[in-house]
Design a protein around this motif. Structure first.
Motif, mmCIF file in Angstrom:
data_model
loop_
_atom_site.group_PDB
_atom_site.id
_atom_site.type_symbol
_atom_site.label_atom_id
_atom_site.label_comp_id
_atom_site.label_asym_id
_atom_site.label_seq_id
_atom_site.Cartn_x
_atom_site.Cartn_y
_atom_site.Cartn_z
ATOM 1 N N MET A 29 15.257 4.785 -36.475
ATOM 2 C CA MET A 29 15.745 3.783 -35.527
ATOM 3 C C MET A 29 15.247 4.076 -34.117
ATOM 4 N N ALA A 30 15.387 5.370 -33.710
ATOM 5 C CA ALA A 30 14.937 5.750 -32.371
ATOM 6 C C ALA A 30 13.432 5.552 -32.225
ATOM 7 N N ARG A 31 12.700 5.848 -33.299
ATOM 8 C CA ARG A 31 11.248 5.693 -33.249
ATOM 9 C C ARG A 31 10.861 4.228 -33.078
ATOM 10 N N SER A 32 11.544 3.323 -33.786
ATOM 11 C CA SER A 32 11.233 1.898 -33.663
ATOM 12 C C SER A 32 11.570 1.382 -32.272
ATOM 13 N N VAL A 33 12.644 1.904 -31.687
ATOM 14 C CA VAL A 33 13.009 1.507 -30.325
ATOM 15 C C VAL A 33 11.930 1.953 -29.338
ATOM 16 N N LEU A 34 11.436 3.179 -29.518
ATOM 17 C CA LEU A 34 10.388 3.689 -28.636
ATOM 18 C C LEU A 34 9.111 2.865 -28.770
ATOM 19 N N ARG A 35 8.777 2.491 -29.983
ATOM 20 C CA ARG A 35 7.577 1.679 -30.199
ATOM 21 C C ARG A 35 7.727 0.307 -29.551
ATOM 22 N N GLY A 36 8.908 -0.299 -29.735
ATOM 23 C CA GLY A 36 9.152 -1.593 -29.108
ATOM 24 C C GLY A 36 9.106 -1.495 -27.601
ATOM 25 N N GLY A 37 9.679 -0.426 -27.054
ATOM 26 C CA GLY A 37 9.634 -0.231 -25.609
ATOM 27 C C GLY A 37 8.227 -0.033 -25.105
ATOM 28 N N ALA A 38 7.404 0.672 -25.873
ATOM 29 C CA ALA A 38 6.011 0.890 -25.473
ATOM 30 C C ALA A 38 5.238 -0.421 -25.436
ATOM 31 N N VAL A 39 5.467 -1.284 -26.431
ATOM 32 C CA VAL A 39 4.793 -2.591 -26.455
ATOM 33 C C VAL A 39 5.194 -3.423 -25.243
ATOM 34 N N CYS A 40 6.492 -3.432 -24.935
ATOM 35 C CA CYS A 40 6.987 -4.203 -23.787
ATOM 36 C C CYS A 40 6.422 -3.661 -22.478
ATOM 37 N N ALA A 41 6.364 -2.326 -22.359
ATOM 38 C CA ALA A 41 5.823 -1.714 -21.140
ATOM 39 C C ALA A 41 4.340 -2.034 -20.978
ATOM 40 N N LEU A 42 3.608 -2.002 -22.085
ATOM 41 C CA LEU A 42 2.181 -2.331 -22.037
ATOM 42 C C LEU A 42 1.979 -3.778 -21.607
ATOM 43 N N ALA A 43 2.799 -4.678 -22.144
ATOM 44 C CA ALA A 43 2.696 -6.088 -21.756
ATOM 45 C C ALA A 43 3.025 -6.262 -20.282
ATOM 46 N N TRP A 44 4.009 -5.530 -19.786
ATOM 47 C CA TRP A 44 4.404 -5.625 -18.375
ATOM 48 C C TRP A 44 3.255 -5.206 -17.464
ATOM 49 N N VAL A 45 2.636 -4.078 -17.770
ATOM 50 C CA VAL A 45 1.527 -3.585 -16.941
ATOM 51 C C VAL A 45 0.345 -4.551 -16.981
ATOM 52 N N ALA A 46 0.007 -5.024 -18.180
ATOM 53 C CA ALA A 46 -1.120 -5.952 -18.318
ATOM 54 C C ALA A 46 -0.849 -7.252 -17.575
ATOM 55 N N ALA A 47 0.399 -7.735 -17.605
ATOM 56 C CA ALA A 47 0.754 -8.964 -16.892
ATOM 57 C C ALA A 47 0.636 -8.768 -15.386
ATOM 58 N N ALA A 48 1.090 -7.613 -14.893
ATOM 59 C CA ALA A 48 1.000 -7.340 -13.457
ATOM 60 C C ALA A 48 -0.454 -7.289 -13.005
ATOM 61 N N LEU A 49 -1.317 -6.635 -13.793
ATOM 62 C CA LEU A 49 -2.737 -6.550 -13.434
ATOM 63 C C LEU A 49 -3.398 -7.923 -13.483
ATOM 64 N N SER A 50 -3.073 -8.708 -14.496
ATOM 65 C CA SER A 50 -3.654 -10.049 -14.612
ATOM 66 C C SER A 50 -3.184 -10.945 -13.478
ATOM 67 N N ALA A 51 -1.937 -10.769 -13.040
ATOM 68 C CA ALA A 51 -1.416 -11.563 -11.928
ATOM 69 C C ALA A 51 -2.193 -11.261 -10.652
ATOM 70 N N LEU A 52 -2.531 -10.004 -10.449
ATOM 71 C CA LEU A 52 -3.272 -9.626 -9.247
ATOM 72 C C LEU A 52 -4.670 -10.250 -9.234
ATOM 73 N N THR A 53 -5.302 -10.332 -10.408
ATOM 74 C CA THR A 53 -6.639 -10.935 -10.471
ATOM 75 C C THR A 53 -6.593 -12.438 -10.289
ATOM 76 N N ALA A 54 -5.416 -13.053 -10.527
ATOM 77 C CA ALA A 54 -5.288 -14.505 -10.412
ATOM 78 C C ALA A 54 -4.902 -14.968 -9.022
ATOM 79 N N VAL A 55 -4.592 -14.021 -8.114
ATOM 80 C CA VAL A 55 -4.231 -14.396 -6.746
ATOM 81 C C VAL A 55 -5.456 -14.941 -6.033
ATOM 82 N N PRO A 56 -5.383 -16.139 -5.461
ATOM 83 C CA PRO A 56 -6.547 -16.711 -4.765
ATOM 84 C C PRO A 56 -6.901 -15.900 -3.523
#
Length: 247
Positions: free
Chosen positions: A1-28
């Motif tokens: 259970m703890a392992r699945s939570v960590l994996r889910g958290g890692a996926v969410c964290a990766l998406a968060w970082v990628a979204a922040a970087l993509s947002a910066l590239t989209a700023v005019p």
């Protein structure tokens, strides 16, 4: 259970970082103009990402949302962040030809994402009370207001079903195999409208990571209505109840 939570958290964290970087590239180049669709969308994206980070901190601190209202609101915030992030992916892929409209971005993508997120938050509330609503498994299909979204939604729904441990092992493997659809569709679309070598640029890498981690986050969300009720504890009933009895 703890392992699945960590994996889910890692996926969410990766998406968060990628979204922040993509947002910066989209700023005019001229900066954010909040009275324009692009400026307003980027502002919503950045604010929602900060809100999601705050919710993550609360979760780590043991103060995650528990009441129905809080869970629905959390779902709305996360849904908006997800929709705005996927809009960033579209903007990066389209490049200079990217256009942002009030109706398309806010009327379809963000509004739809907020509704889906809120309903999945409600599904989590019912799950914690031991009263899962099976009709809520169909909530992600709301994204079908844009039929092309089904390339992401249907595989994510299949993956969510498998992630929740439903069906036989063979059927779960078949459901996981459906996750290859977004990968194949992404490669074909990029090959048709752009240059595959562009995926090797920093912006291309960020967009690719954002897409697939975003599908991972959606898969986690789609699994909520399929999951069984948790063991009795502080998260299984609303805070105004004690052992399920008002008082």
């Amino acid at each position: 259970m703890a392992r699945s939570v960590l994996r889910g958290g890692a996926v969410c964290a990766l998406a968060w970082v990628a979204a922040a970087l993509s947002a910066l590239t989209a700023v005019p180049p001229g900066g954010l103009a909040l009275d324009t669709p692009r400026g307003a969308w980027l502002a919503v994206l950045l604010v929602s990402l900060v809100a999601v980070a705050g919710l993550a901190v609360l979760g780590v601190a043991g103060a995650s949302p528990r009441t129905e209202r809080a869970l629905v609101l959390t779902g709305v915030v996360c849904g908006i962040a997800w929709g705005a992030s996927m809009r960033a992916f579209m903007a990066v892929v389209a490049g200079r030809e990217s256009t942002v409209s009030w109706l398309g971005t806010f009327g379809f993508i963000l509004l739809t994402s907020a509704v889906v997120g809120g309903l999945l938050g409600y599904a989590e509330h019912r799950r914690r009370l031991g009263r899962p609503g099976r009709r809520l498994t169909l909530v992600p299909l709301i994204f079908a207001v844009d039929p092309s979204a089904l390339l992401l939604v249907l595989p994510a729904m299949a993956g969510g079903w498998a992630l929740a441990g439903r069906g036989t092992p063979a059927r779960r493997r078949l459901a996981w195999a459906a996750m290859i659809v977004p990968v194949a569709a992404f490669v074909v679309i990029v090959a048709l409208v752009g240059d595959l070598s562009g995926l090797l640029t920093p912006a291309g890498v960020a967009a690719t990571v954002l897409l697939f981690s975003g599908v991972g986050v959606l898969t986690l969300a789609c699994s909520i209505p399929y999951r069984g009720a948790p063991r009795p504890g502080p998260d299984t009933v609303e805070s105004r109840f004690t052992v399920g009895v008002p008082g």
